[in-house]
Motif scaffolding. Sequence first.
Motif, PDB file in Angstrom:
ATOM      1  N   THR A 214      23.060  43.195  39.676  1.00 40.23           N
ATOM      2  CA  THR A 214      23.891  44.382  39.525  1.00 40.23           C
ATOM      3  C   THR A 214      25.364  43.981  39.483  1.00 40.23           C
ATOM      4  O   THR A 214      25.725  42.855  39.841  1.00 40.23           O
ATOM      5  N   PRO A 215      26.238  44.875  39.044  1.00 41.55           N
ATOM      6  CA  PRO A 215      27.668  44.555  39.104  1.00 41.55           C
ATOM      7  C   PRO A 215      28.127  44.149  40.504  1.00 41.55           C
ATOM      8  O   PRO A 215      28.982  43.266  40.646  1.00 41.55           O
ATOM      9  N   HIS A 218      27.164  40.575  41.104  1.00 42.11           N
ATOM     10  CA  HIS A 218      28.007  39.647  40.365  1.00 42.11           C
ATOM     11  C   HIS A 218      29.428  39.595  40.917  1.00 42.11           C
ATOM     12  O   HIS A 218      30.068  38.535  40.858  1.00 42.11           O
ATOM     13  N   GLN A 219      29.906  40.677  41.446  1.00 40.13           N
ATOM     14  CA  GLN A 219      31.244  40.649  42.028  1.00 40.13           C
ATOM     15  C   GLN A 219      31.323  39.603  43.139  1.00 40.13           C
ATOM     16  O   GLN A 219      32.290  38.836  43.218  1.00 40.13           O
ATOM     17  N   GLU A 267      27.540  49.855  32.065  1.00 39.74           N
ATOM     18  CA  GLU A 267      27.151  48.655  32.811  1.00 39.74           C
ATOM     19  C   GLU A 267      27.983  47.448  32.381  1.00 39.74           C
ATOM     20  O   GLU A 267      28.433  46.656  33.220  1.00 39.74           O
ATOM     21  N   ALA A 270      31.362  47.674  33.927  1.00 35.59           N
ATOM     22  CA  ALA A 270      31.315  47.317  35.350  1.00 35.59           C
ATOM     23  C   ALA A 270      31.194  45.813  35.529  1.00 35.59           C
ATOM     24  O   ALA A 270      31.807  45.237  36.445  1.00 35.59           O
ATOM     25  N   LEU A 271      30.428  45.158  34.688  1.00 36.26           N
ATOM     26  CA  LEU A 271      30.286  43.706  34.779  1.00 36.26           C
ATOM     27  C   LEU A 271      31.598  43.017  34.413  1.00 36.26           C
ATOM     28  O   LEU A 271      32.004  42.044  35.061  1.00 36.26           O
ATOM     29  N   ALA A 274      33.842  43.243  37.248  1.00 32.09           N
ATOM     30  CA  ALA A 274      33.423  42.356  38.332  1.00 32.09           C
ATOM     31  C   ALA A 274      33.812  40.908  38.079  1.00 32.09           C
ATOM     32  O   ALA A 274      33.663  40.061  38.966  1.00 32.09           O
TER      33      ALA A 274
END
Length: 322
Positions: A214-215, A218-219, A267, A270-271, A274
């Motif tokens: 998920t974002p 990955h963050q 999505e 958001a990625l 991140a």
Amino acid sequence: MSAPLERLTAGGFSVGLEAPLDNDWTPAGELARQQAGRRHGEPDLAQHAKLAQLADRLDFRALWVRDVPLYDPSFGDAAQVFEVFSYLGYLAGVTRDILLGTAAVVLPIREPLLTLKSATTVQRLSGDRLLLGVASGDRPVEYPLFGRDFEGRGGNFREQIALLRDAARSSLPEGMAVLPAPTSPLPLLVAGLAQQSPAWIGSNLDGCLAYPGTPEDHQRRVANWRAVAGAKPYSSFIHLDLAERADEPMRRWRFGFRGGRDALAAELRALRAAGVDHVGLQLRRNLRPLDETLHEIAEYVLPEFHAQSTTAAAPLEEICNV
């Protein structure tokens, strides 16, 4: 940064695809597999070249292929079936612009000099489009079949990275060489930690191929990657089923989701926020025809992310891993 890596991250973020280009993980795909007598996890490759050329024309940034030397029924996934470097050589001949990446070559079960020769061959034939993803491997059953030591794969991995870095010059008698010589240093991206420390990975590899997440996942991972590798590229993948309704909400599953193109764009935003630099879409669970899906993504999603031109120690399990 090498030219392929600069292209991968041009504009700050990009979207690619992961082979095989077949939606064989769907009910219809499974029925077709059974009728054709293919093994479980063996895709239909009848349209692979046509779809690769379509992806190239539609401006997907990279096409990633996996290295699965032996089919193991207990694992049940043959990836794209073809030998990885042979396949990339073929793809180099039928495409023009799309980057060609491995995700990832299992170095310790391969003969190092032949790996180097294969990689530089693809680099030359493709016009410097190769992204060489590498890994130490995680299937113990393969190692004895290749006469390799599973427990010693970490040391073997380090030795092969050194050989790839200097094109085997320090490994060969004077006057001998592996041809073709690399046109530029091979861009090396790591999948997982390859039995190494985060600091070693950050210093010796050029990029990260992270497991899907998920974002929020990955963050955290991006922060740990940046701590050891600085601005080197961080890439990952999404298992996508693109719904026909543009506004169909996202329904997550392991490694990806089903949703409309609005959910996909959200999505990807958001990625990008991140800190992810590149995402490869894997479409084996996609219910719709792949050519239709690729056209929709290219028309409605890619322009937002590919419009811009180029501008210029953590826990082990948190770096490029699940």
